[in-house]
Design a protein around this motif. Structure first.
Motif, PDB file in Angstrom:
ATOM      1  N   LEU A   8       0.830  -1.197   0.000  1.00  0.00           N
ATOM      2  CA  LEU A   8       0.000   0.000   0.000  1.00  0.00           C
ATOM      3  C   LEU A   8       0.870   1.255   0.000  1.00  0.00           C
ATOM      4  CD1 LEU A   8      -2.715  -1.032   2.615  1.00  0.00           C
ATOM      5  CD2 LEU A   8      -2.815  -1.209   0.127  1.00  0.00           C
ATOM      6  N   GLY A   9       0.438   2.222  -0.807  1.00  0.00           N
ATOM      7  CA  GLY A   9       1.087   3.525  -0.873  1.00  0.00           C
ATOM      8  C   GLY A   9       0.063   4.612  -0.625  1.00  0.00           C
ATOM      9  N   GLY A  11      -1.752   6.601  -2.258  1.00  0.00           N
ATOM     10  CA  GLY A  11      -3.006   6.668  -2.994  1.00  0.00           C
ATOM     11  C   GLY A  11      -3.915   5.465  -2.818  1.00  0.00           C
ATOM     12  N   ASP A  12      -3.561   4.555  -1.931  1.00  0.00           N
ATOM     13  CA  ASP A  12      -4.294   3.294  -1.803  1.00  0.00           C
ATOM     14  C   ASP A  12      -5.293   3.280  -0.650  1.00  0.00           C
ATOM     15  OD1 ASP A  12      -3.106   1.956  -3.999  1.00  0.00           O
ATOM     16  OD2 ASP A  12      -1.346   1.455  -2.777  1.00  0.00           O
ATOM     17  N   VAL A  13      -5.960   4.384  -0.402  1.00  0.00           N
ATOM     18  CA  VAL A  13      -6.921   4.465   0.701  1.00  0.00           C
ATOM     19  C   VAL A  13      -8.026   3.414   0.554  1.00  0.00           C
ATOM     20  CG1 VAL A  13      -8.566   5.949   1.924  1.00  0.00           C
ATOM     21  CG2 VAL A  13      -6.354   6.877   1.188  1.00  0.00           C
ATOM     22  N   PRO A  14      -8.613   3.208  -0.635  1.00  0.00           N
ATOM     23  CA  PRO A  14      -9.653   2.169  -0.742  1.00  0.00           C
ATOM     24  C   PRO A  14      -9.141   0.758  -0.399  1.00  0.00           C
ATOM     25  CG  PRO A  14      -9.774   3.649  -2.626  1.00  0.00           C
ATOM     26  CD  PRO A  14      -8.505   3.979  -1.893  1.00  0.00           C
ATOM     27  N   LEU A  15      -7.908   0.439  -0.786  1.00  0.00           N
ATOM     28  CA  LEU A  15      -7.342  -0.867  -0.430  1.00  0.00           C
ATOM     29  C   LEU A  15      -7.063  -0.948   1.064  1.00  0.00           C
ATOM     30  CD1 LEU A  15      -4.907  -1.570  -3.414  1.00  0.00           C
ATOM     31  CD2 LEU A  15      -7.028  -2.791  -2.854  1.00  0.00           C
ATOM     32  N   PHE A  16      -6.665   0.160   1.673  1.00  0.00           N
ATOM     33  CA  PHE A  16      -6.485   0.221   3.119  1.00  0.00           C
ATOM     34  C   PHE A  16      -7.814  -0.078   3.823  1.00  0.00           C
ATOM     35  CE2 PHE A  16      -6.594   2.575   7.134  1.00  0.00           C
ATOM     36  CZ  PHE A  16      -5.450   2.126   7.755  1.00  0.00           C
ATOM     37  N   GLU A  17      -8.888   0.529   3.333  1.00  0.00           N
ATOM     38  CA  GLU A  17     -10.225   0.280   3.897  1.00  0.00           C
ATOM     39  C   GLU A  17     -10.597  -1.205   3.755  1.00  0.00           C
ATOM     40  OE1 GLU A  17     -12.419   2.462   5.368  1.00  0.00           O
ATOM     41  OE2 GLU A  17     -11.008   4.146   5.231  1.00  0.00           O
ATOM     42  N   LEU A  47       0.197   5.801   5.041  1.00  0.00           N
ATOM     43  CA  LEU A  47       0.631   4.992   3.906  1.00  0.00           C
ATOM     44  C   LEU A  47       1.885   5.544   3.240  1.00  0.00           C
ATOM     45  CD1 LEU A  47      -2.813   4.060   2.315  1.00  0.00           C
ATOM     46  CD2 LEU A  47      -1.379   2.677   3.838  1.00  0.00           C
ATOM     47  N   ALA A  48       2.155   6.833   3.415  1.00  0.00           N
ATOM     48  CA  ALA A  48       3.356   7.456   2.854  1.00  0.00           C
ATOM     49  C   ALA A  48       4.557   7.339   3.800  1.00  0.00           C
ATOM     50  CB  ALA A  48       3.084   8.929   2.543  1.00  0.00           C
ATOM     51  N   ASP A  49       4.324   6.913   5.033  1.00  0.00           N
ATOM     52  CA  ASP A  49       5.366   6.844   6.046  1.00  0.00           C
ATOM     53  C   ASP A  49       6.140   5.527   5.896  1.00  0.00           C
ATOM     54  OD1 ASP A  49       6.885   7.418   8.272  1.00  0.00           O
ATOM     55  OD2 ASP A  49       5.300   6.956   9.720  1.00  0.00           O
ATOM     56  N   PRO A  50       7.431   5.564   5.532  1.00  0.00           N
ATOM     57  CA  PRO A  50       8.170   4.326   5.250  1.00  0.00           C
ATOM     58  C   PRO A  50       8.161   3.278   6.358  1.00  0.00           C
ATOM     59  CG  PRO A  50       9.407   6.218   4.470  1.00  0.00           C
ATOM     60  CD  PRO A  50       8.234   6.762   5.254  1.00  0.00           C
ATOM     61  N   PHE A  52       5.749   2.264   8.174  1.00  0.00           N
ATOM     62  CA  PHE A  52       4.517   1.484   8.131  1.00  0.00           C
ATOM     63  C   PHE A  52       4.527   0.623   6.878  1.00  0.00           C
ATOM     64  CE2 PHE A  52       0.170   0.745   6.650  1.00  0.00           C
ATOM     65  CZ  PHE A  52      -0.303   0.013   7.722  1.00  0.00           C
ATOM     66  N   ILE A  53       4.216  -0.640   7.045  1.00  0.00           N
ATOM     67  CA  ILE A  53       4.171  -1.566   5.909  1.00  0.00           C
ATOM     68  C   ILE A  53       2.787  -2.183   5.863  1.00  0.00           C
ATOM     69  CG2 ILE A  53       5.148  -3.665   4.907  1.00  0.00           C
ATOM     70  CD1 ILE A  53       7.713  -2.804   6.635  1.00  0.00           C
ATOM     71  N   GLY A  54       2.029  -1.810   4.858  1.00  0.00           N
ATOM     72  CA  GLY A  54       0.718  -2.390   4.614  1.00  0.00           C
ATOM     73  C   GLY A  54       0.780  -3.196   3.331  1.00  0.00           C
ATOM     74  N   LEU A  55       0.470  -4.473   3.428  1.00  0.00           N
ATOM     75  CA  LEU A  55       0.485  -5.361   2.266  1.00  0.00           C
ATOM     76  C   LEU A  55      -0.886  -5.990   2.109  1.00  0.00           C
ATOM     77  CD1 LEU A  55       3.793  -7.317   3.036  1.00  0.00           C
ATOM     78  CD2 LEU A  55       3.536  -5.349   1.508  1.00  0.00           C
ATOM     79  N   VAL A  56      -1.341  -6.112   0.876  1.00  0.00           N
ATOM     80  CA  VAL A  56      -2.585  -6.816   0.611  1.00  0.00           C
ATOM     81  C   VAL A  56      -2.362  -7.855  -0.481  1.00  0.00           C
ATOM     82  CG1 VAL A  56      -4.157  -4.989   1.386  1.00  0.00           C
ATOM     83  CG2 VAL A  56      -3.374  -4.992  -0.982  1.00  0.00           C
ATOM     84  N   ALA A  57      -3.059  -8.965  -0.350  1.00  0.00           N
ATOM     85  CA  ALA A  57      -3.112  -9.982  -1.390  1.00  0.00           C
ATOM     86  C   ALA A  57      -4.420  -9.745  -2.134  1.00  0.00           C
ATOM     87  CB  ALA A  57      -3.073 -11.375  -0.784  1.00  0.00           C
ATOM     88  N   ILE A  58      -4.311  -9.572  -3.436  1.00  0.00           N
ATOM     89  CA  ILE A  58      -5.480  -9.237  -4.262  1.00  0.00           C
ATOM     90  C   ILE A  58      -5.727 -10.355  -5.261  1.00  0.00           C
ATOM     91  CG2 ILE A  58      -6.424  -7.587  -5.935  1.00  0.00           C
ATOM     92  CD1 ILE A  58      -4.562  -5.473  -4.651  1.00  0.00           C
ATOM     93  N   GLU A  59      -6.986 -10.749  -5.341  1.00  0.00           N
ATOM     94  CA  GLU A  59      -7.403 -11.739  -6.330  1.00  0.00           C
ATOM     95  C   GLU A  59      -8.753 -11.318  -6.886  1.00  0.00           C
ATOM     96  OE1 GLU A  59      -6.923 -16.389  -6.425  1.00  0.00           O
ATOM     97  OE2 GLU A  59      -8.586 -15.843  -5.104  1.00  0.00           O
ATOM     98  N   ASP A  60      -8.867 -11.306  -8.186  1.00  0.00           N
ATOM     99  CA  ASP A  60     -10.117 -10.916  -8.850  1.00  0.00           C
ATOM    100  C   ASP A  60     -10.635  -9.565  -8.342  1.00  0.00           C
ATOM    101  OD1 ASP A  60     -10.114 -13.288 -10.356  1.00  0.00           O
ATOM    102  OD2 ASP A  60     -11.210 -14.364  -8.785  1.00  0.00           O
ATOM    103  N   GLY A  61      -9.715  -8.639  -8.083  1.00  0.00           N
ATOM    104  CA  GLY A  61     -10.075  -7.293  -7.663  1.00  0.00           C
ATOM    105  C   GLY A  61     -10.406  -7.134  -6.197  1.00  0.00           C
ATOM    106  N   GLY A  62     -10.398  -8.221  -5.427  1.00  0.00           N
ATOM    107  CA  GLY A  62     -10.727  -8.143  -4.006  1.00  0.00           C
ATOM    108  C   GLY A  62      -9.546  -8.484  -3.121  1.00  0.00           C
TER     109      GLY A  62
END
Length: 149
Positions: A8-9, A11-17, A47-50, A52-62
């Protein structure tokens, strides 16, 4: 592997949610992860703060898996430890390597940033998490204390 891991970076607020939604559902704690969510500005700064590490696994847009972690710079040597604060995989997507891929990704980030260890805590009784962590690392028995502020 049909999913992909995304860090997550800003601009990834929706993925954070979506990450928070997943944590709330998997941990059965929608109140903690949903009732008082921070605003867009706070999330963008986080999300811009180095560290903090937010990672998501995405499949079929979810979002099917997520990891939230932190880099902890050490004081006694020029190195860092990386802490996995939360890790969750959607129940329907377990046993497909999602959690391992998330952990591998934070290990890659740690290596690139001079980290020397990634550590994670597990609750007694969470047998699936304990089995995963036993497979990937060395177990240390420690005591954890929450000190009220």
């Amino acid at each position: 592997m049909t999913f992909r891991i995304h860090r997550l970076g800003q601009g990834d607020v929706p993925l954070f949610e979506a990450m928070l939604d997943l944590f709330g559902a998997v941990f059965g704690d929608e109140v903690t992860y949903g009732a008082q969510r921070p605003g867009r500005d706070y999330v963008s700064r986080l999300l811009a703060d180095p560290p903090f590490i937010g990672l998501v696994a995405i499949e079929d847009g979810g979002v099917i898996g997520a990891l939230a972690g932190y880099e902890l710079p050490k004081f006694e040597q020029a190195r860092s430890e990386f802490y996995i604060y939360d890790l969750a995989v959607s129940e329907s997507c377990r046993r497909r390597g999602v959690a391992t891929a998330l952990i591998d990704t934070i290990c890659t980030i740690a290596r690139a940033r001079g980290g020397w260890v990634v550590f994670v805590q597990a609750d007694r009784g969470d047998d699936a998490a304990i089995a995963l962590y036993d497979k990937l690392g060395e177990r240390e028995e420690v005591l954890h204390f929450d000190v009220p502020v």
